[in-house]
Design a protein around this motif. Structure first.
Motif, PDB file in Angstrom:
ATOM      1  N   TYR A   1      -2.913   0.503  -4.057  1.00  0.00           N
ATOM      2  CA  TYR A   1      -2.367  -0.807  -3.720  1.00  0.00           C
ATOM      3  C   TYR A   1      -1.717  -1.429  -4.944  1.00  0.00           C
ATOM      4  O   TYR A   1      -2.017  -1.056  -6.079  1.00  0.00           O
TER       5      TYR A   1
ATOM      6  N   TYR B   1       0.844  -1.189   0.000  1.00  0.00           N
ATOM      7  CA  TYR B   1       0.000   0.000   0.000  1.00  0.00           C
ATOM      8  C   TYR B   1       0.879   1.238   0.000  1.00  0.00           C
ATOM      9  O   TYR B   1       1.956   1.250   0.586  1.00  0.00           O
TER      10      TYR B   1
ATOM     11  N   GLU C   1      -7.624  -1.916   1.450  1.00  0.00           N
ATOM     12  CA  GLU C   1      -7.462  -3.266   1.996  1.00  0.00           C
ATOM     13  C   GLU C   1      -8.658  -4.154   1.642  1.00  0.00           C
ATOM     14  O   GLU C   1      -8.488  -5.339   1.325  1.00  0.00           O
TER      15      GLU C   1
END
Length: 69
Positions: free
Chosen positions: A13, A4, A40
């Motif tokens: 990402y 990240y 995420e």
């Protein structure tokens, strides 16, 4: 495995994986997430498709070129 990065106010990402057809290492990069948590969650979805061998790589070809293939 994902990494990240924050650029300015947005998160990006990058996922490294092996192409199952050629065996080459390839990367999936996507960005413009406001929070790291959003990135995420997106990585979790992409990694799931990679594990299930259902990932389809995006491309910039026209429909006519796609139909010819």
């Amino acid at each position: 495995m994902a990494s990240y990065r924050k650029r300015g106010k947005t998160w990006y990402y990058q996922i490294a994986y092996r192409n199952p057809v050629t065996g080459d290492r390839e990367y999936i990069t996507k960005g413009e997430f406001k929070r790291k948590k959003e990135a995420e969650l997106a990585v979790a979805d992409v990694e799931k498709t990679l594990d299930e061998d259902t990932y389809i790589k995006e491309s910039d070809i026209s429909f006519a070129d796609f139909a010819d293939e």
